[in-house]
Structure formats: structure tokens, C-alpha cells
Design an enzyme around this catalytic site. Structure first.
Site, PDB file in Angstrom:
ATOM      1  N   GLY A   1     -15.487  82.183  -8.009  1.00  0.00           N
ATOM      2  CA  GLY A   1     -15.054  82.999  -6.877  1.00  0.00           C
ATOM      3  C   GLY A   1     -13.847  83.871  -7.162  1.00  0.00           C
ATOM      4  O   GLY A   1     -13.235  84.416  -6.249  1.00  0.00           O
ATOM      5  N   GLN A   2     -13.484  84.012  -8.464  1.00  0.00           N
ATOM      6  CA  GLN A   2     -12.319  84.836  -8.795  1.00  0.00           C
ATOM      7  C   GLN A   2     -12.686  86.315  -8.708  1.00  0.00           C
ATOM      8  O   GLN A   2     -13.653  86.761  -9.328  1.00  0.00           O
ATOM      9  CB  GLN A   2     -11.825  84.509 -10.212  1.00  0.00           C
ATOM     10  CG  GLN A   2     -10.538  85.245 -10.575  1.00  0.00           C
ATOM     11  CD  GLN A   2     -10.015  84.855 -11.962  1.00  0.00           C
ATOM     12  OE1 GLN A   2     -10.707  84.192 -12.745  1.00  0.00           O
ATOM     13  NE2 GLN A   2      -8.800  85.265 -12.263  1.00  0.00           N
TER      14      GLN A   2
ATOM     15  N   ASN B   1      -9.111  79.950  -8.309  1.00  0.00           N
ATOM     16  CA  ASN B   1     -10.469  80.328  -8.661  1.00  0.00           C
ATOM     17  C   ASN B   1     -10.474  80.839 -10.091  1.00  0.00           C
ATOM     18  O   ASN B   1      -9.564  81.568 -10.499  1.00  0.00           O
ATOM     19  CB  ASN B   1     -10.979  81.418  -7.710  1.00  0.00           C
ATOM     20  CG  ASN B   1     -11.090  80.922  -6.277  1.00  0.00           C
ATOM     21  OD1 ASN B   1     -11.470  79.786  -6.037  1.00  0.00           O
ATOM     22  ND2 ASN B   1     -10.750  81.771  -5.320  1.00  0.00           N
TER      23      ASN B   1
ATOM     24  N   HIS C   1      -3.755  83.413 -10.419  1.00  0.00           N
ATOM     25  CA  HIS C   1      -2.959  83.275  -9.188  1.00  0.00           C
ATOM     26  C   HIS C   1      -3.352  81.998  -8.480  1.00  0.00           C
ATOM     27  O   HIS C   1      -4.483  81.531  -8.581  1.00  0.00           O
ATOM     28  CB  HIS C   1      -3.151  84.482  -8.264  1.00  0.00           C
ATOM     29  CG  HIS C   1      -4.578  84.797  -7.961  1.00  0.00           C
ATOM     30  ND1 HIS C   1      -5.385  85.478  -8.854  1.00  0.00           N
ATOM     31  CD2 HIS C   1      -5.359  84.513  -6.895  1.00  0.00           C
ATOM     32  CE1 HIS C   1      -6.595  85.594  -8.337  1.00  0.00           C
ATOM     33  NE2 HIS C   1      -6.614  85.010  -7.154  1.00  0.00           N
TER      34      HIS C   1
ATOM     35  N   ASP D   1      -1.408  87.101   1.192  1.00  0.00           N
ATOM     36  CA  ASP D   1      -2.734  87.624   0.880  1.00  0.00           C
ATOM     37  C   ASP D   1      -3.075  88.742   1.866  1.00  0.00           C
ATOM     38  O   ASP D   1      -2.845  88.627   3.063  1.00  0.00           O
ATOM     39  CB  ASP D   1      -3.785  86.516   0.957  1.00  0.00           C
ATOM     40  CG  ASP D   1      -5.086  86.911   0.273  1.00  0.00           C
ATOM     41  OD1 ASP D   1      -5.387  86.336  -0.785  1.00  0.00           O
ATOM     42  OD2 ASP D   1      -5.790  87.806   0.791  1.00  0.00           O
TER      43      ASP D   1
ATOM     44  N   HIS E   1      -3.678  80.235  -4.819  1.00  0.00           N
ATOM     45  CA  HIS E   1      -3.694  80.397  -3.366  1.00  0.00           C
ATOM     46  C   HIS E   1      -2.989  79.207  -2.723  1.00  0.00           C
ATOM     47  O   HIS E   1      -3.251  78.054  -3.095  1.00  0.00           O
ATOM     48  CB  HIS E   1      -5.128  80.394  -2.823  1.00  0.00           C
ATOM     49  CG  HIS E   1      -5.988  81.522  -3.285  1.00  0.00           C
ATOM     50  ND1 HIS E   1      -6.290  82.604  -2.491  1.00  0.00           N
ATOM     51  CD2 HIS E   1      -6.644  81.728  -4.453  1.00  0.00           C
ATOM     52  CE1 HIS E   1      -7.091  83.426  -3.147  1.00  0.00           C
ATOM     53  NE2 HIS E   1      -7.325  82.917  -4.347  1.00  0.00           N
TER      54      HIS E   1
HETATM   55  P1  AMP Z   1      -9.516  85.429  -5.933  1.00  0.00           P
HETATM   56  O1  AMP Z   1     -10.760  85.783  -5.174  1.00  0.00           O
HETATM   57  O2  AMP Z   1      -9.274  83.982  -6.119  1.00  0.00           O
HETATM   58  O3  AMP Z   1      -9.440  86.234  -7.226  1.00  0.00           O
HETATM   59  O4  AMP Z   1      -8.321  85.901  -4.996  1.00  0.00           O
HETATM   60  C1  AMP Z   1      -7.866  87.231  -4.934  1.00  0.00           C
HETATM   61  C2  AMP Z   1      -7.136  87.352  -3.639  1.00  0.00           C
HETATM   62  O5  AMP Z   1      -6.305  88.494  -3.710  1.00  0.00           O
HETATM   63  C3  AMP Z   1      -8.051  87.530  -2.428  1.00  0.00           C
HETATM   64  O6  AMP Z   1      -7.790  86.485  -1.488  1.00  0.00           O
HETATM   65  C4  AMP Z   1      -7.671  88.902  -1.899  1.00  0.00           C
HETATM   66  O7  AMP Z   1      -7.689  88.940  -0.473  1.00  0.00           O
HETATM   67  C5  AMP Z   1      -6.281  89.086  -2.440  1.00  0.00           C
HETATM   68  N1  AMP Z   1      -5.876  90.460  -2.673  1.00  0.00           N
HETATM   69  C6  AMP Z   1      -6.568  91.428  -3.328  1.00  0.00           C
HETATM   70  N2  AMP Z   1      -5.844  92.558  -3.380  1.00  0.00           N
HETATM   71  C7  AMP Z   1      -4.652  92.292  -2.786  1.00  0.00           C
HETATM   72  C8  AMP Z   1      -3.477  93.056  -2.537  1.00  0.00           C
HETATM   73  N3  AMP Z   1      -3.371  94.336  -2.924  1.00  0.00           N
HETATM   74  N4  AMP Z   1      -2.441  92.462  -1.897  1.00  0.00           N
HETATM   75  C9  AMP Z   1      -2.540  91.166  -1.484  1.00  0.00           C
HETATM   76  N5  AMP Z   1      -3.622  90.398  -1.703  1.00  0.00           N
HETATM   77  C10 AMP Z   1      -4.673  90.950  -2.342  1.00  0.00           C
END
Ligand code: AMP
Ligand code: ZN
Length: 121
Positions: free
Chosen positions: A97-98, A91, A104, A35, A106
Site C-alpha cells: 500500500g505504499q 507501508n 515514512h 497527512d 504513519h
Molecule cells: P503511503 O501510502 O504509505 O505511501 O502513504 C503516503 C501518505 O502521504 C498518504 O497517506 C498521503 O495522503 C500522504 N501524502 C501524499 N502527499 C502528501 C503531501 N504533499 N503532504 C502531506 N501528506 C501527503
């Protein structure tokens, strides 16, 4: 490499190698990256290459993919020696919180995780 077909989706762009990321694992259908904004010492994202917006967009045709997604979760957890435990979070939707509309998982670990509503990424 299939179905990473949303032009402006950041995870599709990473899957197509149009955007950079720190890869931990990849195969034909799933990849794992660190992340970009980690909330814990270990914070990984397990991502299907297929663009599925969120849990609600899954269909029964994705059953094999979801099983494989969790095989990869186990594989990565073993690779990172997370025997002490880890948290898996998906999420879904704005109130969930998505922030990236590409399904994806976490994987969060490396510190003692209690249950707190505000601790979720
Ligand atoms: P969510 O909030 O569950 O949709 O998670 C999205 C996650 O993607 C967050 O934890 C961000 O920090 C992560 N994220 C967004 N853009 C990138 C990126 N380019 N490379 C790696 N992680 C990312
Ligand atoms: Zn996508």
C-alpha cells in the site's frame, strides 16, 4: 539538512521547503507533518530527511536514524496526548500500500482502531 536529494520526491521536496506542508515537528534528520488526506482525527507522518525508498532500502548505517525516528514517534505521541493509544504503520512496496516511495511512519489515532485489513492507509 542532509540527503533530501531526490529532485521529484514529494517528501524530499517538503524537506527542502520546495513544497508546503503542515509541520508538527522538525529537527536535523527527521520531520513530522500532518497527512494531507487524513484517515483519522490524528494522522501524522514521521519522515526521515534522508531519501530511503522503503524498508528494504535500509542499511545498517541507518540504525541510528531508525532509533531516532521512533524517539520522534514517542515525542509526538506525548505532545498529542495519545495516552489512550495510537497505531503506527509503515507501508512497504506496492502490495503493502505504499504510494510515496520515501520511507515514512504513519501515526494514526483519535478513534478506536480495530484490526481490519481495509482500515490500513
Ligand atoms: P503511503 O501510502 O504509505 O505511501 O502513504 C503516503 C501518505 O502521504 C498518504 O497517506 C498521503 O495522503 C500522504 N501524502 C501524499 N502527499 C502528501 C503531501 N504533499 N503532504 C502531506 N501528506 C501527503
Ligand atoms: Zn524522498
Amino acid at each position: 539538512m542532509t540527503n533530501t536529494n531526490e529532485p521529484d520526491c514529494i517528501f524530499c521536496r517538503i524537506s527542502r521547503q520546495e513544497a508546503s506542508a503542515e509541520y508538527v515537528y522538525e529537527d536535523e534528520t527527521v520531520f513530522v507533518i500532518k497527512d494531507r488526506f487524513p484517515r483519522a482525527p490524528v494522522h501524522l507522518l514521521v519522515i526521515p530527511r534522508k531519501h530511503i525508498a522503503r524498508i528494504d532500502a535500509l542499511s545498517s548505517g541507518d540504525n541510528g536514524l531508525i532509533v531516532h525516528l521512533f524517539e520522534v514517534v514517542r515525542l509526538v505521541a506525548a505532545t498529542y496526548h495519545l495516552e489512550a493509544g495510537y497505531r503506527v504503520i509503515i507501508n512497504s512496496g506496492a502490495d503493502g500500500g505504499q504510494t510515496v516511495s520515501h520511507l515514512h511512519v504513519h501515526i494514526i489515532a483519535g478513534k478506536c482502531l480495530g484490526f481490519r485489513e481495509d482500515a490500513a492507509p
